[in-house]
Motif scaffolding. Structure first.
Motif, PDB file in Angstrom:
ATOM      1  N   MET A   1       0.820  -1.256  -0.068  1.00  0.00           N
ATOM      2  CA  MET A   1      -0.224   0.055   0.204  1.00  0.00           C
ATOM      3  C   MET A   1       0.886   1.282   0.044  1.00  0.00           C
ATOM      4  O   MET A   1       0.503   2.156  -0.855  1.00  0.00           O
ATOM      5  N   ASN A   2       1.903   1.379   0.758  1.00  0.00           N
ATOM      6  CA  ASN A   2       2.679   2.355   0.789  1.00  0.00           C
ATOM      7  C   ASN A   2       3.398   2.699  -0.423  1.00  0.00           C
ATOM      8  O   ASN A   2       3.794   3.754  -0.897  1.00  0.00           O
ATOM      9  N   GLU A   3       4.052   1.463  -0.786  1.00  0.00           N
ATOM     10  CA  GLU A   3       4.626   1.414  -2.245  1.00  0.00           C
ATOM     11  C   GLU A   3       3.680   2.277  -3.344  1.00  0.00           C
ATOM     12  O   GLU A   3       4.046   3.205  -4.148  1.00  0.00           O
ATOM     13  N   LEU A   4       2.684   1.797  -3.320  1.00  0.00           N
ATOM     14  CA  LEU A   4       1.454   2.662  -4.270  1.00  0.00           C
ATOM     15  C   LEU A   4       1.208   4.079  -4.012  1.00  0.00           C
ATOM     16  O   LEU A   4       1.351   4.782  -5.065  1.00  0.00           O
ATOM     17  N   ALA A   5       1.271   4.159  -2.731  1.00  0.00           N
ATOM     18  CA  ALA A   5       1.174   5.622  -2.406  1.00  0.00           C
ATOM     19  C   ALA A   5       2.420   6.505  -2.899  1.00  0.00           C
ATOM     20  O   ALA A   5       2.099   7.804  -3.497  1.00  0.00           O
ATOM     21  N   VAL A   6       3.469   6.090  -2.754  1.00  0.00           N
ATOM     22  CA  VAL A   6       4.531   6.841  -3.293  1.00  0.00           C
ATOM     23  C   VAL A   6       4.535   7.101  -4.596  1.00  0.00           C
ATOM     24  O   VAL A   6       4.784   8.161  -5.299  1.00  0.00           O
ATOM     25  N   MET A   7       4.094   5.956  -5.518  1.00  0.00           N
ATOM     26  CA  MET A   7       4.188   5.902  -6.884  1.00  0.00           C
ATOM     27  C   MET A   7       3.147   6.989  -7.504  1.00  0.00           C
ATOM     28  O   MET A   7       3.344   7.911  -8.312  1.00  0.00           O
ATOM     29  N   ALA A   8       1.968   6.818  -6.641  1.00  0.00           N
ATOM     30  CA  ALA A   8       0.979   8.070  -6.938  1.00  0.00           C
ATOM     31  C   ALA A   8       1.238   9.333  -6.663  1.00  0.00           C
ATOM     32  O   ALA A   8       1.085  10.235  -7.501  1.00  0.00           O
ATOM     33  N   LEU A   9       2.189   9.495  -5.613  1.00  0.00           N
ATOM     34  CA  LEU A   9       2.466  10.958  -5.039  1.00  0.00           C
ATOM     35  C   LEU A   9       3.727  11.396  -6.088  1.00  0.00           C
ATOM     36  O   LEU A   9       3.952  12.698  -6.117  1.00  0.00           O
ATOM     37  N   SER A  10       4.415  10.434  -6.597  1.00  0.00           N
ATOM     38  CA  SER A  10       5.821  10.754  -7.409  1.00  0.00           C
ATOM     39  C   SER A  10       5.381  10.810  -8.895  1.00  0.00           C
ATOM     40  O   SER A  10       6.559  10.770  -9.800  1.00  0.00           O
ATOM     41  N   GLY A  11       4.178  10.951  -9.554  1.00  0.00           N
ATOM     42  CA  GLY A  11       3.810  11.095 -10.826  1.00  0.00           C
ATOM     43  C   GLY A  11       3.843  10.016 -11.659  1.00  0.00           C
ATOM     44  O   GLY A  11       4.062   9.850 -12.884  1.00  0.00           O
ATOM     45  N   LYS A  12       3.765   8.657 -10.974  1.00  0.00           N
ATOM     46  CA  LYS A  12       3.561   7.433 -11.584  1.00  0.00           C
ATOM     47  C   LYS A  12       2.428   6.710 -11.720  1.00  0.00           C
ATOM     48  O   LYS A  12       2.202   5.697 -11.897  1.00  0.00           O
ATOM     49  N   LYS A  13       1.269   7.501 -11.761  1.00  0.00           N
ATOM     50  CA  LYS A  13      -0.033   6.948 -11.750  1.00  0.00           C
ATOM     51  C   LYS A  13      -0.390   6.159 -12.967  1.00  0.00           C
ATOM     52  O   LYS A  13      -1.485   5.433 -13.086  1.00  0.00           O
ATOM     53  N   ASP A  14       0.284   6.478 -14.182  1.00  0.00           N
ATOM     54  CA  ASP A  14      -0.003   5.982 -15.357  1.00  0.00           C
ATOM     55  C   ASP A  14       0.481   4.460 -15.273  1.00  0.00           C
ATOM     56  O   ASP A  14       0.191   3.669 -16.230  1.00  0.00           O
ATOM     57  N   GLN A  15       1.293   4.208 -14.259  1.00  0.00           N
ATOM     58  CA  GLN A  15       2.035   2.824 -14.169  1.00  0.00           C
ATOM     59  C   GLN A  15       1.272   2.020 -13.309  1.00  0.00           C
ATOM     60  O   GLN A  15       1.313   0.673 -13.268  1.00  0.00           O
ATOM     61  N   ILE A  16       0.155   2.507 -12.466  1.00  0.00           N
ATOM     62  CA  ILE A  16      -0.559   1.782 -11.668  1.00  0.00           C
ATOM     63  C   ILE A  16      -1.750   1.364 -12.138  1.00  0.00           C
ATOM     64  O   ILE A  16      -2.770   1.773 -12.605  1.00  0.00           O
ATOM     65  N   LYS A  17      -1.627   0.214 -12.891  1.00  0.00           N
ATOM     66  CA  LYS A  17      -2.716  -0.649 -13.530  1.00  0.00           C
ATOM     67  C   LYS A  17      -2.444  -2.215 -13.676  1.00  0.00           C
ATOM     68  O   LYS A  17      -1.484  -2.724 -13.298  1.00  0.00           O
ATOM     69  N   ALA A  18      -3.366  -2.780 -14.451  1.00  0.00           N
ATOM     70  CA  ALA A  18      -3.422  -4.296 -14.247  1.00  0.00           C
ATOM     71  C   ALA A  18      -1.942  -4.498 -15.137  1.00  0.00           C
ATOM     72  O   ALA A  18      -1.473  -3.845 -16.010  1.00  0.00           O
ATOM     73  N   GLY A  19      -1.182  -5.596 -14.579  1.00  0.00           N
ATOM     74  CA  GLY A  19       0.170  -6.109 -14.906  1.00  0.00           C
ATOM     75  C   GLY A  19       1.111  -5.510 -14.316  1.00  0.00           C
ATOM     76  O   GLY A  19       2.264  -5.707 -14.405  1.00  0.00           O
ATOM     77  N   LEU A  20       0.726  -4.469 -13.457  1.00  0.00           N
ATOM     78  CA  LEU A  20       1.866  -3.899 -12.610  1.00  0.00           C
ATOM     79  C   LEU A  20       2.604  -4.934 -11.650  1.00  0.00           C
ATOM     80  O   LEU A  20       2.155  -5.677 -10.967  1.00  0.00           O
ATOM     81  N   ASN A  21       3.969  -4.760 -11.457  1.00  0.00           N
ATOM     82  CA  ASN A  21       4.790  -5.593 -10.776  1.00  0.00           C
ATOM     83  C   ASN A  21       5.454  -5.005  -9.531  1.00  0.00           C
ATOM     84  O   ASN A  21       6.170  -3.985  -9.747  1.00  0.00           O
ATOM     85  N   LEU A  22       4.674  -5.205  -8.251  1.00  0.00           N
ATOM     86  CA  LEU A  22       5.474  -4.312  -6.974  1.00  0.00           C
ATOM     87  C   LEU A  22       6.591  -4.784  -6.736  1.00  0.00           C
ATOM     88  O   LEU A  22       7.292  -4.382  -5.860  1.00  0.00           O
ATOM     89  N   GLY A  23       6.848  -6.062  -7.214  1.00  0.00           N
ATOM     90  CA  GLY A  23       8.417  -6.505  -6.817  1.00  0.00           C
ATOM     91  C   GLY A  23       8.035  -7.272  -5.284  1.00  0.00           C
ATOM     92  O   GLY A  23       9.021  -7.737  -4.812  1.00  0.00           O
ATOM     93  N   LEU A  24       6.835  -7.618  -5.001  1.00  0.00           N
ATOM     94  CA  LEU A  24       6.580  -8.224  -3.524  1.00  0.00           C
ATOM     95  C   LEU A  24       6.000  -9.707  -3.902  1.00  0.00           C
ATOM     96  O   LEU A  24       4.958  -9.832  -4.804  1.00  0.00           O
ATOM     97  N   LYS A  25       6.285 -10.451  -3.116  1.00  0.00           N
ATOM     98  CA  LYS A  25       5.442 -11.953  -3.232  1.00  0.00           C
ATOM     99  C   LYS A  25       4.137 -11.605  -3.169  1.00  0.00           C
ATOM    100  O   LYS A  25       3.371 -11.236  -2.164  1.00  0.00           O
ATOM    101  N   GLY A  26       3.258 -12.215  -4.252  1.00  0.00           N
ATOM    102  CA  GLY A  26       1.946 -12.089  -4.141  1.00  0.00           C
ATOM    103  C   GLY A  26       1.505 -11.005  -4.985  1.00  0.00           C
ATOM    104  O   GLY A  26       0.237 -10.809  -5.382  1.00  0.00           O
ATOM    105  N   TYR A  27       2.185  -9.830  -5.242  1.00  0.00           N
ATOM    106  CA  TYR A  27       1.962  -8.620  -6.049  1.00  0.00           C
ATOM    107  C   TYR A  27       2.822  -8.629  -7.360  1.00  0.00           C
ATOM    108  O   TYR A  27       3.058  -7.358  -7.543  1.00  0.00           O
ATOM    109  N   GLU A  28       3.206  -9.620  -7.776  1.00  0.00           N
ATOM    110  CA  GLU A  28       4.129  -9.528  -8.970  1.00  0.00           C
ATOM    111  C   GLU A  28       3.690  -9.335 -10.226  1.00  0.00           C
ATOM    112  O   GLU A  28       3.918  -8.669 -11.196  1.00  0.00           O
ATOM    113  N   ASN A  29       1.961  -9.422 -10.412  1.00  0.00           N
ATOM    114  CA  ASN A  29       1.351  -9.191 -11.466  1.00  0.00           C
ATOM    115  C   ASN A  29      -0.186  -9.022 -11.115  1.00  0.00           C
ATOM    116  O   ASN A  29      -1.110  -9.668 -10.970  1.00  0.00           O
TER     117      ASN A  29
END
Length: 348
Positions: A290-318
């Motif tokens: 959740m905190n990783e997504l928050a930083v992405m949203a705050l730092s201008g990466k909202k276009d990357q937050i969508k289906a297919g995103l890999n957060l690099g965390l187990k269970g959240y790779e796709n």
């Protein structure tokens, strides 16, 4: 000149990239562009949970703290001392007044937090939600998995233990806790399709994410419905409440349990055979995500937050979005199933 150098040194220390720490969350694959150094700003992010002081959210706090250590962001976790919608709303009001950059929320009641989260977003605060797939006032909703599939798995296991026959009870923390109710929906749908000789004995028991309340509500229900032979537990504390009740009443082998739990909470009852199966996802990883997504949203990466995103965390790779759902609803694949045979693999 010396004053200028000291000021520069202080600025650089704020943005120095901390090494990703060895902690409870495996971050070896997490992108390193979410640090204060990479974003150029130390964002303030509060994680607001349903209730403070229970094992589930203690574990989530570990993940939140690790995120702060890893990234240099100003992060912390708060929650009411009891599962109470009004108290959670007041915490969010306080955070709005503080002017935080983002709020990560695990709502006790979706309906109760909708107005205050709208207020937060109107003031430019990013909102990331978890266990709240129907929340309207959130930038992104991150679920650990498909909620109905999670519940179906619980029922598949319970049905095997009961032989596909008999009556069962189901618990939820709150009748307005969206994700938990979706788990029970999924369980009931699976039961009706695959175990027609099973039936829900009574309406869902509301237990307020409290093991003692679980114990008491289940005790009352078993007295009223003595032919019950199964329990589906939505909230994590049900595993302890049900285990204690089954042990005290000598119902081992007569009443079976399948539900959300943690080895640290339910391990004794698993080992003794009072309950058979717990299912969970790692709340520490969910807090980190959740905190990783928050930083992405705050730092201008909202276009990357969508289906297919890999957060690099187990269970959240796709991450995926369910068919027909809003694109801001994202599912991981993060649950595990545990019995007494494999419980030693999990240390929380």
């Amino acid at each position: 000149m010396r004053k200028t150098l000291l000021t520069l040194a202080a600025s650089l220390s704020l943005l120095a990239a901390p090494a990703f720490a060895d902690g409870v969350v495996d971050t070896s694959q997490v992108p390193k562009d979410i640090t204060a150094a990479a974003t150029g700003k130390k964002f303030s992010i509060a994680t607001v949970v349903k209730v403070d002081g229970i094992a589930w959210f203690d574990r989530m706090r570990d993940g939140v703290k690790q995120f702060g250590t890893d990234t240099g962001m100003d992060v912390w976790q708060v929650g009411p001392s009891q599962a109470d919608a009004a108290a959670q709303v007041q915490l969010i009001e306080n955070l709005i007044a503080q002017g935080v950059d983002a709020i990560c929320i695990v709502p006790f009641s979706v309906e109760a937090v909708e107005p205050v989260l709208k207020k937060a977003r109107d003031r430019g605060i990013v909102v990331i939600a978890h266990e709240a797939s129907n929340l309207k006032n959130a930038d992104y909703i991150l679920e650990a998995f498909d909620n109905k599939a999670y519940g179906a798995q619980l029922m598949e296991v319970l049905g095997k233990y009961t032989g596909g026959k008999g009556k069962y009870l189901a618990t939820v923390g709150s009748l307005t806790s969206q994700s938990q109710n979706e788990w029970i929906d999924g369980a009931i749908e699976y039961q009706k399709k695959h175990f027609p000789d099973m039936a829900l004995a009574t309406q869902r028991l509301e237990t307020y994410d409290d093991a003692n309340t679980d114990y008491n509500r289940l005790s009352e229900a078993l007295t009223t419905y003595p032919d019950v032979n199964g329990i589906i537990g939505g909230p994590m504390p049900t595993s302890a409440g049900a285990g204690r009740l089954i042990a005290e009443r000598g119902l081992k082998g007569k009443v079976f349990f399948s539900g959300t739990g943690l080895p640290s909470v339910a391990g004794k009852y698993l080992a003794d055979g009072d309950i058979q199966y717990i299912q969970f996802w790692d709340p520490a990883v969910a807090g980190y995500a959740m905190n990783e997504l928050a930083v992405m949203a705050l730092s201008g990466k909202k276009d990357q937050i969508k289906a297919g995103l890999n957060l690099g965390l187990k269970g959240y790779e796709n991450l995926t979005t369910p068919a027909g759902a809003a694109p801001n609803l994202l599912y991981g694949q993060g649950w595990v199933g545990v019995t007494k045979e494999n419980m030693d693999q999990y240390k929380f």
